[in-house]
Design a protein around this motif. Sequence first.
Motif, mmCIF file in Angstrom:
data_model
loop_
_atom_site.group_PDB
_atom_site.id
_atom_site.type_symbol
_atom_site.label_atom_id
_atom_site.label_comp_id
_atom_site.label_asym_id
_atom_site.label_seq_id
_atom_site.Cartn_x
_atom_site.Cartn_y
_atom_site.Cartn_z
ATOM 1 N N HIS A 186 -25.585 51.901 15.456
ATOM 2 C CA HIS A 186 -26.580 51.068 15.880
ATOM 3 C C HIS A 186 -27.048 51.260 16.982
ATOM 4 O O HIS A 186 -26.540 50.879 18.198
ATOM 5 C CB HIS A 186 -25.430 49.719 15.839
ATOM 6 C CG HIS A 186 -26.329 48.382 15.903
ATOM 7 N ND1 HIS A 186 -25.982 47.273 15.507
ATOM 8 C CD2 HIS A 186 -27.524 48.247 16.220
ATOM 9 C CE1 HIS A 186 -27.052 46.380 15.755
ATOM 10 N NE2 HIS A 186 -28.119 46.742 16.080
ATOM 11 N N HIS B 195 -31.277 51.544 19.242
ATOM 12 C CA HIS B 195 -32.578 51.102 19.261
ATOM 13 C C HIS B 195 -33.359 51.871 20.255
ATOM 14 O O HIS B 195 -33.539 51.230 21.328
ATOM 15 C CB HIS B 195 -32.494 49.532 19.473
ATOM 16 C CG HIS B 195 -32.105 48.553 18.670
ATOM 17 N ND1 HIS B 195 -32.525 48.247 17.378
ATOM 18 C CD2 HIS B 195 -31.156 47.881 18.471
ATOM 19 C CE1 HIS B 195 -31.749 47.462 16.663
ATOM 20 N NE2 HIS B 195 -30.923 47.034 17.118
ATOM 21 N N LYS C 1 -31.344 46.875 6.681
ATOM 22 C CA LYS C 1 -30.832 45.920 7.559
ATOM 23 C C LYS C 1 -31.648 44.662 7.263
ATOM 24 O O LYS C 1 -33.025 44.791 7.030
ATOM 25 C CB LYS C 1 -30.944 46.301 8.975
ATOM 26 C CG LYS C 1 -30.433 45.239 9.738
ATOM 27 C CD LYS C 1 -30.640 45.552 11.321
ATOM 28 C CE LYS C 1 -30.176 44.589 12.280
ATOM 29 N NZ LYS C 1 -30.573 45.037 13.818
ATOM 30 N N HIS D 202 -22.861 43.796 15.088
ATOM 31 C CA HIS D 202 -22.629 43.147 16.281
ATOM 32 C C HIS D 202 -21.828 41.824 16.363
ATOM 33 O O HIS D 202 -22.534 40.801 16.719
ATOM 34 C CB HIS D 202 -23.812 42.983 17.203
ATOM 35 C CG HIS D 202 -25.037 42.412 16.734
ATOM 36 N ND1 HIS D 202 -25.068 41.165 15.984
ATOM 37 C CD2 HIS D 202 -26.323 42.925 16.767
ATOM 38 C CE1 HIS D 202 -26.408 40.926 15.649
ATOM 39 N NE2 HIS D 202 -27.151 41.800 16.015
ATOM 40 N N ASP E 71 -25.403 48.668 20.006
ATOM 41 C CA ASP E 71 -26.713 47.927 19.687
ATOM 42 C C ASP E 71 -27.555 48.345 20.981
ATOM 43 O O ASP E 71 -28.097 47.544 21.624
ATOM 44 C CB ASP E 71 -26.386 46.584 19.595
ATOM 45 C CG ASP E 71 -27.653 45.699 19.448
ATOM 46 O OD1 ASP E 71 -28.468 46.268 18.872
ATOM 47 O OD2 ASP E 71 -27.230 44.357 19.412
HETATM 48 ZN ZN LIG Z 1 -29.346 45.682 16.892
#
Ligand SMILES: [Zn+2]
Length: 425
Positions: free
Chosen positions: A59, A61, A150, A226, A294
């Motif tokens: 995960h 970004h 997702k 998360h 994340d």
């Molecule tokens: Zn995320």
Amino acid sequence: MMYDLRIIHGQCYIDHEFIETNIYINSGKIAYIGPENFDALETIDGQSLKVLPGFIDPHTHLHLNIGSTYSSDNFFSGSQLAAYGGITTVLDFLDPIYNNDEFNKVFSRRLNEASESIVDYSFHCTFGNYKDKFKALLPNLNEAGITSVKVFTTYSDSDRRCDDEKIKEILSENILMMAHAEKDELIKPCSLITDYEASRSEKAEYEAIKKLLSSRSKSSKLYIVHISSGHTLMKLNDTPNVYFESCPQYFYLSKDLFLKEDGKKYLLAPPLRSDESISLMKKNFYKLDTIGTDHCPFMLDEKMIKAPVDNIPKGLGSLGYAFQLMYSIFGIEVIPKFTENPAKIFKLDSKGYLRVGMDADIALIEEGKFKIESSYSKCDFNVYDGIEVKCRVKSTIRTGKIIMQDGKVFNHKGRYIRRAYEGNN
Ligand SMILES: [Zn+2]
């Protein structure tokens, strides 16, 4: 026999045990494991080090477009940071698509952006307020080697919420659905940071997860990203084909940080929680399948703007420190959550284990007393700076190439990993 690389005398993590042995690598793969002594062009002395499969962050970004700006780390800096932390594969996301025609374009753009990565990478497909027939997209996902999609149950304000019927439709297909679970109807607009945690409550998270669980059919595969709340995790049960992820921030940082003068820099969604929630996260840690970061940092001046909380970019970074942070609380129990579990769940068939024939993705860990030090991130602050941890990553090897040693990164390019697709079976 001359091997490309060998790691000798390390404590190697094999079948959930540590065995002192040697690992021999050829053409990017683990070619032999055993006590025998063979020659190699390069040798790493693993004496007194733990030798683990390279970590997988499911995960991240990197280079995320949020309209007003991008997340601070692109695939180059982000992958250097990953290598610093023993991570050899990252799973990032395609931009949300709203119809099937958008898929090829976003996929090729993200492939291009990720081509500067020094770790291996793959993508999850992401949906906004998606209306098309999901079945019609499956051949494209198959061809791209994407085995996970997702959805968001919230963010209707930015038109990213996937409606309940569409979620059911996707869950009825043979693909893994990842869900950002917060019940949209329970989320309140938020202007002041003192109201932020309550505006995206633990209840909103739990209710959304409950609904997702009840939307499954018998064959559905569901992955909750998360999980932020210990009160939520406490109530979740081990269910076949249902997977739970959490992140270091929900173990290390409490909502009290929002009240500090620089509280805005901690803003993320879902929010940080109470100390009680954190202790319940720790108590129920065994229920988690994976740890993702994340990783989504923004620059200090982008976070500290004078604006309603809802307009401040949300996200924090921990890509280079996740293993060290989690290992320091839980010890060796964390290893499968960083290695074989994400490999299995996301069908990274050549990764996750120290085993002959697998990709030679390896993290060498030194135990001791260390402090988190900022490294390769482009972000100008690191909320973990100075935290004491019980290990550091000494070397990172990705498909047989040393990409980090003693904090120094070597820029050998990673590859896009096309994941195996089972079809309807
Ligand atoms: Zn995320």
